[in-house]
Design an enzyme around this catalytic site. Structure first.
Site, PDB file in Angstrom:
ATOM      1  N   TRP A   1      -8.781   8.502  16.376  1.00  0.00           N
ATOM      2  CA  TRP A   1      -7.340   8.743  16.245  1.00  0.00           C
ATOM      3  C   TRP A   1      -6.969   9.881  15.287  1.00  0.00           C
ATOM      4  CZ3 TRP A   1      -4.991   8.478  11.473  1.00  0.00           C
ATOM      5  CH2 TRP A   1      -5.685   7.797  10.457  1.00  0.00           C
TER       6      TRP A   1
ATOM      7  N   GLY B   1      -4.841  12.791  17.899  1.00  0.00           N
ATOM      8  CA  GLY B   1      -4.849  11.491  18.560  1.00  0.00           C
ATOM      9  C   GLY B   1      -6.195  11.078  19.109  1.00  0.00           C
TER      10      GLY B   1
ATOM     11  N   GLU C   1      -3.131  10.301   2.934  1.00  0.00           N
ATOM     12  CA  GLU C   1      -4.294  10.424   3.804  1.00  0.00           C
ATOM     13  C   GLU C   1      -4.314  11.834   4.396  1.00  0.00           C
ATOM     14  OE1 GLU C   1      -5.065   5.895   5.397  1.00  0.00           O
ATOM     15  OE2 GLU C   1      -3.956   7.267   6.696  1.00  0.00           O
TER      16      GLU C   1
ATOM     17  N   GLU D   1       0.844  -1.201   0.000  1.00  0.00           N
ATOM     18  CA  GLU D   1       0.000   0.000   0.000  1.00  0.00           C
ATOM     19  C   GLU D   1       0.875   1.246   0.000  1.00  0.00           C
ATOM     20  OE1 GLU D   1      -3.466   1.955   2.915  1.00  0.00           O
ATOM     21  OE2 GLU D   1      -3.005  -0.187   3.011  1.00  0.00           O
TER      22      GLU D   1
ATOM     23  N   ARG E   1      10.017   6.129  19.801  1.00  0.00           N
ATOM     24  CA  ARG E   1       9.302   4.991  19.219  1.00  0.00           C
ATOM     25  C   ARG E   1      10.247   3.837  18.931  1.00  0.00           C
ATOM     26  NH1 ARG E   1       6.036   5.470  13.481  1.00  0.00           N
ATOM     27  NH2 ARG E   1       5.354   3.296  13.294  1.00  0.00           N
TER      28      ARG E   1
ATOM     29  N   HIS F   1      -0.833  12.763   5.800  1.00  0.00           N
ATOM     30  CA  HIS F   1      -0.190  11.561   6.328  1.00  0.00           C
ATOM     31  C   HIS F   1       0.209  10.676   5.153  1.00  0.00           C
ATOM     32  CE1 HIS F   1       0.151   8.157   9.289  1.00  0.00           C
ATOM     33  NE2 HIS F   1      -0.215   7.440   8.244  1.00  0.00           N
ATOM     34  N   THR F   2       1.498  10.344   5.045  1.00  0.00           N
ATOM     35  CA  THR F   2       1.971   9.425   4.007  1.00  0.00           C
ATOM     36  C   THR F   2       2.540   8.175   4.668  1.00  0.00           C
ATOM     37  OG1 THR F   2       4.237  10.320   3.894  1.00  0.00           O
ATOM     38  CG2 THR F   2       2.551  11.382   2.526  1.00  0.00           C
ATOM     39  N   ASN F   3       2.399   7.055   3.968  1.00  0.00           N
ATOM     40  CA  ASN F   3       2.911   5.795   4.508  1.00  0.00           C
ATOM     41  C   ASN F   3       3.134   4.823   3.362  1.00  0.00           C
ATOM     42  OD1 ASN F   3       3.745   3.924   6.418  1.00  0.00           O
ATOM     43  ND2 ASN F   3       1.807   3.839   7.519  1.00  0.00           N
TER      44      ASN F   3
ATOM     45  N   ASP G   1       4.316   1.335   9.126  1.00  0.00           N
ATOM     46  CA  ASP G   1       5.208   1.961  10.109  1.00  0.00           C
ATOM     47  C   ASP G   1       6.287   2.811   9.455  1.00  0.00           C
ATOM     48  OD1 ASP G   1       3.758   0.658  12.105  1.00  0.00           O
ATOM     49  OD2 ASP G   1       5.078  -1.099  12.057  1.00  0.00           O
TER      50      ASP G   1
END
Length: 282
Positions: free
Chosen positions: A198, A202, A108, A104, A272, A121-123, A131
């Site tokens: 979320w 958050g 977003e 994917e 993290r 938001h990129t992923n 992640d």
């Protein structure tokens, strides 16, 4: 129709050994996509299929998907996001393969209360694992006018651009043992849905359903890609697009955007990753 993903890197020249598998879509929502959920909340507004809207209310969101699957390609669309209080909403444009070990590539847009900026938001997911988040505040209000968002995906890298400006480059890290999406064909998807638990601060800011329905608009959908057909998609290794990358100007522009507008980068999140950031970050 000429694609306009960016002037800072060469256009992908995509073709297959089987010429019938090469497709350039000039952007008809009527011909190239189906509104696959939403019970009437997704609508195409013109005869030529250039403008589509997705809506969200308390009962359901909506979304569309491409009719074709692609193994590598370049996809762009112009979007105008939900205005006003959009807290708890998520508007998307992304590539995704089916199954439980999916690949994917995400754009977003996380809504916010009035007067506060959207978060882009990129992923990147490979074999069901993501992640790899990078997030940005845009340098314009994405609810006032249409802006162009583009994903370029080839065997060496994935490039995200906004209005022709590269904001992120994710290079293929397979040489160091990190997976990269190279084997699974993906469809294009877009959606508008609720994620108030979320999406905004958050989950601290909830969706104000008195403002529903929420509506986002999409237009000028374009794809230049290798279409997956009959179980294969064979692209010529002699094509220049196999080695395309950002030139020095593109790198400079991307670094400028990241220094001013990036608000989160997984590669710098030591809390993290206390034992060290992921291998592709070093």
């Amino acid at each position: 129709m000429k694609l306009s993903c960016g002037t800072s890197f060469a256009f992908l020249l995509l073709f297959l050994l089987a010429a019938q598998s090469v497709h350039v879509y000039a952007g008809s929502f009527h011909k190239d996509v189906q509104i696959h959920w939403g019970d009437g909340r997704g609508k195409i507004h013109d005869r030529d299929g250039k403008l589509l809207s997705l809506s969200l209310d308390k009962s359901s969101g909506s979304g569309f998907q491409s009719n074709q699957e692609f193994l590598y390609g370049k996809a762009e669309v112009q979007m105008k996001l939900v205005p006003g209080n959009s807290a708890g909403t998520v508007t998307t444009f992304y590539l995704k393969s089916p199954g439980t070990t999916w690949d994917e590539i995400d754009f977003e847009f996380l809504g916010n209360i009035s007067g506060h900026p959207y978060t882009l938001h990129t992923n990147v997911y490979t074999k069901g694992t993501g992640d790899k988040e990078q997030q940005f505040h845009l340098w314009f209000d994405p609810t006032v006018n249409f802006h162009t968002y583009c994903i370029t995906w080839n065997p060496q890298r994935i490039i995200f651009t906004v209005d022709g400006i590269p904001i992120r480059e994710f290079k293929n890290p397979e040489a160091i043992g990190v997976p990269f999406p190279t084997r699974q064909p993906m469809r294009l998807y877009a959606s508008l849905w609720e994620a108030e638990h979320w999406a905004t601060r958050g989950g601290l800011e909830k969706t104000d359903w008195s403002k529903a329905p929420f509506t986002a608009f999409y237009r000028n959908y374009n794809v230049d890609g290798c279409v997956w057909a009959n179980g294969k998609s064979s692209c010529s290794a002699n094509s220049p697009w196999f080695t395309q990358k950002l030139d020095s100007n593109g790198q400079t522009r991307m670094k400028g955007v990241q220094s001013k507008y990036m608000i989160y980068n997984y590669c710098t999140d030591k809390r993290r990753f206390p034992r060290g950031v992921p291998a592709e970050c070093t």
